[in-house]
Design a protein around this motif. Structure first.
Motif, mmCIF file in Angstrom:
data_model
loop_
_atom_site.group_PDB
_atom_site.id
_atom_site.type_symbol
_atom_site.label_atom_id
_atom_site.label_comp_id
_atom_site.label_asym_id
_atom_site.label_seq_id
_atom_site.Cartn_x
_atom_site.Cartn_y
_atom_site.Cartn_z
ATOM 1 N N TYR A 435 6.145 -0.987 -9.346
ATOM 2 C CA TYR A 435 7.238 -1.569 -10.132
ATOM 3 C C TYR A 435 7.853 -0.838 -11.180
ATOM 4 O O TYR A 435 9.009 -1.107 -11.294
ATOM 5 C CB TYR A 435 6.416 -2.718 -10.737
ATOM 6 C CG TYR A 435 6.069 -3.784 -9.563
ATOM 7 C CD1 TYR A 435 7.117 -4.596 -9.037
ATOM 8 C CD2 TYR A 435 4.742 -4.330 -9.325
ATOM 9 C CE1 TYR A 435 6.800 -5.427 -8.134
ATOM 10 C CE2 TYR A 435 4.517 -5.221 -8.232
ATOM 11 C CZ TYR A 435 5.653 -5.925 -7.401
ATOM 12 O OH TYR A 435 5.163 -6.838 -6.953
ATOM 13 N N GLN A 437 8.687 2.253 -10.872
ATOM 14 C CA GLN A 437 9.514 2.810 -10.189
ATOM 15 C C GLN A 437 10.946 2.183 -10.067
ATOM 16 O O GLN A 437 11.945 2.839 -9.922
ATOM 17 C CB GLN A 437 9.083 3.429 -8.992
ATOM 18 C CG GLN A 437 9.903 4.516 -8.046
ATOM 19 C CD GLN A 437 9.235 4.741 -6.582
ATOM 20 O OE1 GLN A 437 8.720 3.895 -6.123
ATOM 21 N NE2 GLN A 437 8.911 6.193 -6.285
ATOM 22 N N GLN A 438 10.774 0.886 -10.118
ATOM 23 C CA GLN A 438 11.848 0.004 -9.749
ATOM 24 C C GLN A 438 12.368 -0.349 -11.190
ATOM 25 O O GLN A 438 13.202 -1.492 -11.104
ATOM 26 C CB GLN A 438 11.510 -1.118 -8.969
ATOM 27 C CG GLN A 438 10.834 -0.633 -7.414
ATOM 28 C CD GLN A 438 10.206 -1.953 -6.891
ATOM 29 O OE1 GLN A 438 11.190 -2.916 -6.564
ATOM 30 N NE2 GLN A 438 9.115 -1.919 -6.612
#
Length: 575
Positions: A435, A437-438
């Motif tokens: 998450y 990374q997003q």
């Protein structure tokens, strides 16, 4: 024999352990506590035994440990010599008397010429499960009271598959334990005999290393961790228990570098000085972790209980504060990630299967369905998940992907056959990295799941009823719900009633089906709005538990349903 007579046997025992003798003198001053310590034997059931430390047959002490182990030894005496020589793996946690109890168990086994493999110092419960399998031992003993308060300790027995003994084997063992009439007379090897017997083997780093090698397989997307592991900020607390040694090594091995331990709680402490309860289910257990998390700007706070089989977590909210997630929410996040990652990588088996307990959220079922993955529900108790894993390995019908219970127990890879918070620690860190990374937190990920599948909310109400009177109240409540079956809760009709003790499922039309699980004292009510309520006495504590699970179109609506159903349950209980 009356409890007074049993007490006199202990009081007059010349060779009674000196510490217990002193405690017995104090106990005499409290007639109620004295009766409770002697009125019945400490119950030895399918999960072993657990109780308050102290003198008496209803307490945890060296004599009740010897009694339980003498029963196990007699059980093993019935096996063929080769099976018996495989021996018993023994581990213990950080509690009062845990090292002593582990050695008492080993000395009792040795008196029967049964080898014991005893860990050199405290170790997590999942490592004991692994050790049984790795050493090809016939059985295992874990000295722990899991997340109970400091005055408790316990004794759990594991089968050769590394899972807690299933009901049939446990029942057979229990008969042998109960055949040991006087725990004060159980013979054990003397210290001198121990040195020369060659039957008590000390184990440690070799098992640690092999366990950690297997933990590497928990990671699904190493490239993701290589990219994000340096940036993800974690706070980890083992709550004064066994998790630090392997948890710290497992995180580093996986590639997570930005984690800090809560220093006050990284030290094993049998008094659990910094917490009211060393239980990651309790929000108060995160007090120190939250304080450190705010200082460090941590993305995620993780806590493991004293024997490191349960894991809890708190996630950072948009305003910078932290919210402790439920066991069901953590399970949903991990299942969503596991199935997504494997599907993306093209490694999701056609017969993929997730396992959960009957009192765990149906949100996980909805997620599994999206990925065409089977969800199989089993009775509460991780031994039932372990049984299914063993079955799938033997008949090759399904591929195990994940197993969990709402009470913060998770298993990712089946080299262990019990809840494993070390595995879950590594996996949850990977989920958080996914998450991050997003540019999202785990809280954001959970909101995404709710928006897609609906707002599932659960609550467990645990009511403690101790002693003789408490056991009677619990039995009376279960009898009341069975004989006066409710037709509705908070105005919502009961459309189906499942009685796992009678193994029946009855619908509104009166149609009766037989359940196929082993019998268990659980009642579960399906309601017209897709909510459900379940009731069960705890198998290891003097508690009765009420489970509420709802689904709604918004979080506020779900929260209100939980309140309404809780009020309805209280009204029935207090009638």
């Amino acid at each position: 024999m009356s409890w007074e007579q049993v007490y006199e046997l202990w009081n007059n025992e010349e060779n009674l352990d000196e510490a217990l003798k002193a405690q017995l003198q104090i106990l005499k001053q409290n007639p109620v506590e004295l009766e409770d310590a002697f009125y019945t034997q400490l119950e030895f059931g399918t999960a072993g035994m657990r109780g308050i430390l102290g003198p008496g047959i209803n307490r945890m002490n060296i004599y009740t440990i010897r009694q339980a182990t003498e029963g196990l030894a007699r059980f093993m005496d019935q096996q063929d010599p080769e099976t018996k020589r495989r021996g018993v793996a023994i581990a213990h946690d950080s509690r009062h008397m845990s090292p002593e109890f582990a050695m008492e168990a080993a000395k009792t086994l040795a008196k029967h010429n049964i080898p014991a493999f005893v860990f050199e110092s405290l170790r997590p419960t999942p490592e004991l499960s692994f050790a049984v399998r790795y050493l090809k031992a016939f059985t295992g003993i874990m000295i722990t009271a899991s997340h109970n308060p400091a005055e408790y300790n316990g004794y759990k027995v594991y089968g050769e598959d590394g899972g807690q003994m299933p009901p049939a084997d446990a029942d057979a063992l229990t008969k042998f334990v109960r055949s040991v009439e006087n725990p004060l007379k159980v013979e054990v090897l003397s210290e001198e005999e121990v040195e020369h017997s060659g039957l008590i083997n000390i184990i440690g780093e070799e098992i640690d290393s092999e366990y950690l090698k297997n933990v590497k397989s928990v990671t699904i997307n190493q490239a993701l961790i290589d990219q994000m592991g340096k940036d993800l900020k974690l706070v980890y607390t083992p709550l004064h228990g066994t998790g630090k040694m392997l948890g710290e090594r497992a995180l580093k091995q996986a590639g997570f570098e930005q984690f800090v331990l809560v220093p006050e709680q990284a030290i094993p402490d049998p008094d659990f000085t910094t917490v009211k309860s060393p239980n990651p289910e309790e929000h108060s257990a995160f007090e120190y972790a939250i304080r450190l998390g705010e200082k460090e700007g941590a993305d995620l706070l993780i806590a493991t209980d004293p024997d490191a089989d349960r894991l809890g977590a708190a996630v950072r909210l948009p305003d910078g504060t932290y919210q402790v997630l439920t066991g069901n929410q953590l399970g949903a996040l991990m299942i969503q990630y596991i199935l997504t990652a494997h599907q993306t990588a093209g490694t999701l088996p056609a017969n993929a299967t997730v396992l959960k307990s009957i009192v765990s959220s149906e949100l996980s079922t909805a997620i599994a369905k999206k990925f065409d993955t089977d969800m199989v529900s089993v009775l509460t108790g991780f031994k039932f998940i372990a049984e299914k894993i063993q079955q799938y390995e033997e008949d090759h019908t399904k591929t195990f992907m994940f197993g969990f219970e709402e009470s913060y127990g998770y298993l990712v890879k089946p080299f262990v056959r019990d809840k494993d918070a070390i595995q879950a620690l590594v996996l949850l860190a990977e989920v958080a990295a996914y998450y991050k990374q997003q540019d999202k937190t785990l809280y954001d990920g959970l909101q995404d799941i709710f928006e897609e599948f609906g707002y599932y909310t659960e609550k467990t109400i645990s009511v403690t009823m101790s002693g003789i009177e408490g056991a009677g109240k619990i039995a009376a409540l279960m009898k009341k719900f069975r004989e006066e079956a409710p037709s509705e809760f908070a105005g919502e009709a009961v459309v189906q009633t499942e009685d796992f003790k009678l193994l029946t499922r009855v619908g509104l039309d009166g149609h009766l089906e037989k359940l196929t699980t082993p019998p268990s004292d659980v009642l579960k009510y399906q309601l017209a709005d897709e909510s459900w309520i379940a009731i069960r006495p705890s198998g290891t504590e003097p508690k009765i538990k009420f489970y509420i699970a709802v689904k709604a179109e918004s979080q506020d609506a779900a929260n209100q349903k939980v309140v309404d159903y809780e009020n309805s349950i209280n009204a029935i209980v207090n009638e």
